[in-house]
Motif scaffolding. Structure first.
Motif, PDB file in Angstrom:
ATOM      1  N   ILE A 243      60.625  -2.481 -12.137  1.00  0.00           N
ATOM      2  CA  ILE A 243      60.887  -1.849 -10.843  1.00  0.00           C
ATOM      3  C   ILE A 243      62.305  -2.215 -10.440  1.00  0.00           C
TER       4      ILE A 243
ATOM      5  N   LYS B 295      66.683  -0.966  -9.841  1.00  0.00           N
ATOM      6  CA  LYS B 295      67.910  -0.694 -10.607  1.00  0.00           C
ATOM      7  C   LYS B 295      68.794  -1.913 -10.388  1.00  0.00           C
TER       8      LYS B 295
ATOM      9  N   ARG C 265      66.073  -6.167 -11.536  1.00  0.00           N
ATOM     10  CA  ARG C 265      64.761  -5.576 -11.830  1.00  0.00           C
ATOM     11  C   ARG C 265      63.681  -6.638 -11.809  1.00  0.00           C
TER      12      ARG C 265
ATOM     13  N   ILE D 187      61.036   3.503  -4.907  1.00  0.00           N
ATOM     14  CA  ILE D 187      61.357   2.568  -5.978  1.00  0.00           C
ATOM     15  C   ILE D 187      61.831   3.350  -7.201  1.00  0.00           C
ATOM     16  N   TRP D 188      62.512   2.658  -8.096  1.00  0.00           N
ATOM     17  CA  TRP D 188      62.803   3.164  -9.430  1.00  0.00           C
ATOM     18  C   TRP D 188      61.855   2.456 -10.364  1.00  0.00           C
TER      19      TRP D 188
ATOM     20  N   THR E 229      60.944   1.988 -14.251  1.00  0.00           N
ATOM     21  CA  THR E 229      61.436   2.218 -15.604  1.00  0.00           C
ATOM     22  C   THR E 229      60.271   2.084 -16.568  1.00  0.00           C
TER      23      THR E 229
ATOM     24  N   SER F 121      64.011   5.734 -16.258  1.00  0.00           N
ATOM     25  CA  SER F 121      63.734   5.455 -14.846  1.00  0.00           C
ATOM     26  C   SER F 121      63.297   6.718 -14.122  1.00  0.00           C
ATOM     27  N   VAL F 122      62.244   6.577 -13.326  1.00  0.00           N
ATOM     28  CA  VAL F 122      61.769   7.684 -12.491  1.00  0.00           C
ATOM     29  C   VAL F 122      61.676   7.189 -11.051  1.00  0.00           C
ATOM     30  N   ALA F 123      62.047   8.048 -10.117  1.00  0.00           N
ATOM     31  CA  ALA F 123      61.944   7.718  -8.696  1.00  0.00           C
ATOM     32  C   ALA F 123      60.493   7.917  -8.258  1.00  0.00           C
TER      33      ALA F 123
ATOM     34  N   PHE G 230      55.287   9.902  -8.175  1.00  0.00           N
ATOM     35  CA  PHE G 230      56.602  10.232  -8.708  1.00  0.00           C
ATOM     36  C   PHE G 230      57.242  11.341  -7.883  1.00  0.00           C
ATOM     37  N   ARG G 231      58.553  11.229  -7.679  1.00  0.00           N
ATOM     38  CA  ARG G 231      59.278  12.276  -6.943  1.00  0.00           C
ATOM     39  C   ARG G 231      59.169  13.598  -7.685  1.00  0.00           C
TER      40      ARG G 231
END
Length: 102
Positions: free
Chosen positions: A27, A29, A32, A59-60, A62, A68-70, A85-86
């Motif tokens: 979690i 960027k 981490r 959060i990001w 990974t 990495s996904v928002a 997930f965004r």
């Protein structure tokens, strides 16, 4: 006295199927923190964390082989959290993550 009617949640009434997994992830960027993904769908994931997350925070996340996904934290309870997930995961990415656990 107080009474209320309710309808129990149906676990089969989800937008997309969830798959149980056990994936090491991160979690954040820059700085981490480690976490474990314990179930995942194309729309979100349930996490076990080593630090508490705050509901509605972004959060990001990974993920292995996915980058990495928002994601927005939808619920958090001690060291467990659910995130949305965004952008939905690509189905091929989702299937690859599930395959890592076989």
């Amino acid at each position: 006295m107080f009474a209320a009617e309710f309808e129990p949640a149906d676990p089969d009434d989800r937008r997309a199927p969830r798959a149980p997994v056990s994936l090491d992830a991160q979690i954040g960027k820059g700085i981490r923190t480690l976490c474990r993904v314990v179930d995942i769908s194309i729309h979100g994931a349930r996490l076990q964390t080593y630090s508490a997350l705050t509901r509605n925070s972004m959060i990001w996340l990974t993920l292995p082989h996915a980058g990495s996904v928002a994601a927005r934290v939808r619920w958090a309870d001690d060291f467990a959290a659910g995130c949305q997930f965004r952008q939905p995961l690509d189905m091929a990415v989702f299937e690859r993550l599930v395959e890592l656990n076989r």
